[in-house]
Enzyme design. Structure first.
Site, mmCIF file in Angstrom:
data_model
loop_
_atom_site.group_PDB
_atom_site.id
_atom_site.type_symbol
_atom_site.label_atom_id
_atom_site.label_comp_id
_atom_site.label_asym_id
_atom_site.label_seq_id
_atom_site.Cartn_x
_atom_site.Cartn_y
_atom_site.Cartn_z
ATOM 1 N N CYS A 109 71.076 78.206 62.462
ATOM 2 C CA CYS A 109 69.792 77.637 62.918
ATOM 3 C C CYS A 109 68.635 78.592 62.676
ATOM 4 O O CYS A 109 67.489 78.154 62.607
ATOM 5 C CB CYS A 109 69.887 77.243 64.382
ATOM 6 S SG CYS A 109 70.390 78.588 65.470
ATOM 7 N N ASP B 198 75.277 81.071 65.239
ATOM 8 C CA ASP B 198 74.001 81.298 65.919
ATOM 9 C C ASP B 198 74.065 82.714 66.492
ATOM 10 O O ASP B 198 75.143 83.332 66.532
ATOM 11 C CB ASP B 198 73.822 80.241 67.031
ATOM 12 C CG ASP B 198 72.501 80.356 67.784
ATOM 13 O OD1 ASP B 198 71.557 80.996 67.268
ATOM 14 O OD2 ASP B 198 72.408 79.798 68.897
ATOM 15 N N HIS C 81 69.601 71.988 72.016
ATOM 16 C CA HIS C 81 68.574 72.114 70.965
ATOM 17 C C HIS C 81 68.712 70.906 70.014
ATOM 18 O O HIS C 81 69.111 71.049 68.866
ATOM 19 C CB HIS C 81 68.746 73.442 70.220
ATOM 20 C CG HIS C 81 67.563 73.859 69.415
ATOM 21 N ND1 HIS C 81 66.368 73.154 69.391
ATOM 22 C CD2 HIS C 81 67.373 74.923 68.576
ATOM 23 C CE1 HIS C 81 65.518 73.764 68.590
ATOM 24 N NE2 HIS C 81 66.104 74.835 68.088
ATOM 25 N N ARG D 80 59.500 73.603 75.104
ATOM 26 C CA ARG D 80 60.543 74.625 74.916
ATOM 27 C C ARG D 80 60.563 75.471 76.182
ATOM 28 O O ARG D 80 59.583 76.144 76.508
ATOM 29 C CB ARG D 80 60.257 75.481 73.683
ATOM 30 C CG ARG D 80 61.196 76.673 73.558
ATOM 31 C CD ARG D 80 61.129 77.391 72.231
ATOM 32 N NE ARG D 80 61.815 76.653 71.185
ATOM 33 C CZ ARG D 80 62.365 77.195 70.103
ATOM 34 N NH1 ARG D 80 62.315 78.504 69.911
ATOM 35 N NH2 ARG D 80 62.965 76.458 69.204
ATOM 36 N N ARG E 286 64.035 70.788 59.216
ATOM 37 C CA ARG E 286 63.397 70.664 60.538
ATOM 38 C C ARG E 286 62.128 69.818 60.415
ATOM 39 O O ARG E 286 61.808 69.015 61.288
ATOM 40 C CB ARG E 286 63.033 72.044 61.108
ATOM 41 C CG ARG E 286 64.202 73.001 61.330
ATOM 42 C CD ARG E 286 65.127 72.512 62.427
ATOM 43 N NE ARG E 286 64.422 72.267 63.676
ATOM 44 C CZ ARG E 286 64.142 73.201 64.595
ATOM 45 N NH1 ARG E 286 64.527 74.451 64.420
ATOM 46 N NH2 ARG E 286 63.516 72.882 65.723
ATOM 47 N N GLN F 31 67.056 70.792 66.358
ATOM 48 C CA GLN F 31 67.747 71.585 65.341
ATOM 49 C C GLN F 31 68.915 70.798 64.760
ATOM 50 O O GLN F 31 69.132 70.782 63.542
ATOM 51 C CB GLN F 31 68.250 72.895 65.962
ATOM 52 C CG GLN F 31 69.072 73.748 65.014
ATOM 53 C CD GLN F 31 68.261 74.311 63.863
ATOM 54 O OE1 GLN F 31 67.215 74.902 64.076
ATOM 55 N NE2 GLN F 31 68.733 74.116 62.627
HETATM 56 N N1 NVA Z 1 70.655 79.993 70.807
HETATM 57 C C1 NVA Z 1 69.373 80.431 70.313
HETATM 58 C C2 NVA Z 1 68.796 79.431 69.372
HETATM 59 C C3 NVA Z 1 67.490 79.844 68.745
HETATM 60 C C4 NVA Z 1 66.946 78.802 67.838
HETATM 61 C C5 NVA Z 1 68.442 80.691 71.494
HETATM 62 O O1 NVA Z 1 68.412 79.872 72.412
HETATM 63 O O2 NVA Z 1 67.756 81.709 71.489
HETATM 64 N N1 CP Z 2 65.913 77.413 64.916
HETATM 65 C C1 CP Z 2 64.814 77.452 65.708
HETATM 66 O O1 CP Z 2 64.621 76.662 66.627
HETATM 67 O O2 CP Z 2 63.932 78.417 65.337
HETATM 68 P P1 CP Z 2 62.647 78.864 66.162
HETATM 69 O O3 CP Z 2 63.130 79.519 67.420
HETATM 70 O O4 CP Z 2 61.929 79.805 65.230
HETATM 71 O O5 CP Z 2 61.810 77.650 66.479
#
Ligand code: NVA
Ligand code: CP
Length: 305
Positions: free
Chosen positions: A262, A222, A129, A102, A290, A132
């Site tokens: 998400c 989101d 992502h 990540r 998930r 997800q």
């Molecule tokens: N768009 C959000 C998704 C979090 C799961 C982010 O990147 O923070």
């Molecule tokens: N939706 C998602 O990826 O959540 P987290 O950021 O908690 O992993």
């Protein structure tokens, strides 16, 4: 050895239509307890951003199969002190069987994949992502029995979620409408890639949330400021307010429409509390999926079934 054994998942575009369909079928079978894969392998989580769902679902998926997980967030490894990705990826490949990353730049993830000799999984970047969206598609499929011909409306930022939804919907025959303010539309190159992958999915980009929601089977949103954009949150708020998922938008959707997010969610910003907690919300099933979807991914990449 399955078709995905030893491969990476950097984007949903790495999968063919049939590979994605197989993964979703496997995720459903795992959720139903039809198979109980076992492994002694180890997954590393190299996370440079916060995570609840992705970290815990990957970890639990491995633990339930008898495998191990190492949480290697940037603060506790040499990654945080600037050890090059090229070196980290090669060293980790000598210990681990797969690496979930990540991070911010998709280019860094691609460097991990280039230098690693084990599967590298995108656990979220600024661009995509995919994990997800595996769970999102599983949730749609279990609600409606099939994906082909559904229409998903995504309201909000044309961000990593919008990009992976574009690709995932294009690969599964789901029509996707993205309603985003001007200046926050998804990247044209990702839209073009989704259009190239689509065989019949309609892809619509608009600034009009009402038009996007009309007759849709799912309303998806989101956060308006993603991780790394926190300082923009105040400026973004007025631009995004017309894109909130609320009762008046829901009234335009199909009567059987579901609400997806998400998570984490900001109640009364991108979605109202009433809808998030209401009978049309499937966000908790979506979060649960998930676990099943990523277990299916691990089974496939690690060649466990
Ligand atoms: N768009 C959000 C998704 C979090 C799961 C982010 O990147 O923070
Ligand atoms: N939706 C998602 O990826 O959540 P987290 O950021 O908690 O992993």
């Amino acid at each position: 050895m399955g078709a995905l054994t030893g491969r990476n998942l950097l984007s949903l575009a790495d999968l063919s239509r049939s590979e994605l369909a197989d993964l979703l079928r496997l995720a459903g079978d795992l959720k139903a307890g039809k198979l109980k894969p076992r492994t002694d392998k180890t997954l590393g989580l190299v996370f440079s951003k916060a995570s609840t769902r992705t970290r815990v679902s990957f970890s639990t998926a491995m633990f339930q199969m008898g495998g191990q997980v190492l949480d290697l967030n940037a603060n506790i490894s040499q990654v945080g002190r600037g050890e090059p990705v090229q070196d980290t990826a090669r060293v980790l490949s000598r210990y681990l069987d797969a690496i979930a990353v990540r991070t911010f730049a998709q280019a860094d993830l691609e460097t991990y994949a280039r230098y690693a000799s084990v599967p590298v999984i995108n656990a979220l970047t600024d661009l995509y992502h995919p994990c997800q969206v595996l769970a999102d598609l599983q949730t749609l499929q279990e609600n409606f029995g099939q994906l082909q011909g559904l229409t998903l409306c995504y309201c909000g930022d044309g961000n990593n979620m919008a990009h992976s939804l574009l690709l995932g919907c294009a690969l599964t025959g789901v029509n996707i409408r993205i309603a985003a303010p001007e200046g926050f539309q998804p990247l044209p190159e990702v839209v073009a890639q989704a259009q190239a992958l689509s065989q019949g999915s309609e892809i619509t980009l608009t600034t009009d949330p009402q038009a996007a929601a009309s007759g849709a089977h799912a309303l998806y949103t989101d956060v308006w400021a993603s991780m790394g954009q926190e300082e923009e949150a105040g400026d973004r708020l007025p631009r995004f307010t017309p894109y909130q998922i609320n009762d008046s938008l829901m009234a335009l959707a199909d009567p059987a429409a579901i609400v997806l997010h998400c998570l984490p969610a900001h109640r009364e910003e991108e979605v109202t509390e009433a809808l998030l907690e209401g009978p049309q919300s499937r966000v908790w099933d979506q979060a649960e999926n998930r676990l099943h979807a990523q277990k299916a991914l691990l089974v496939s990449l690690l060649g466990l079934a």
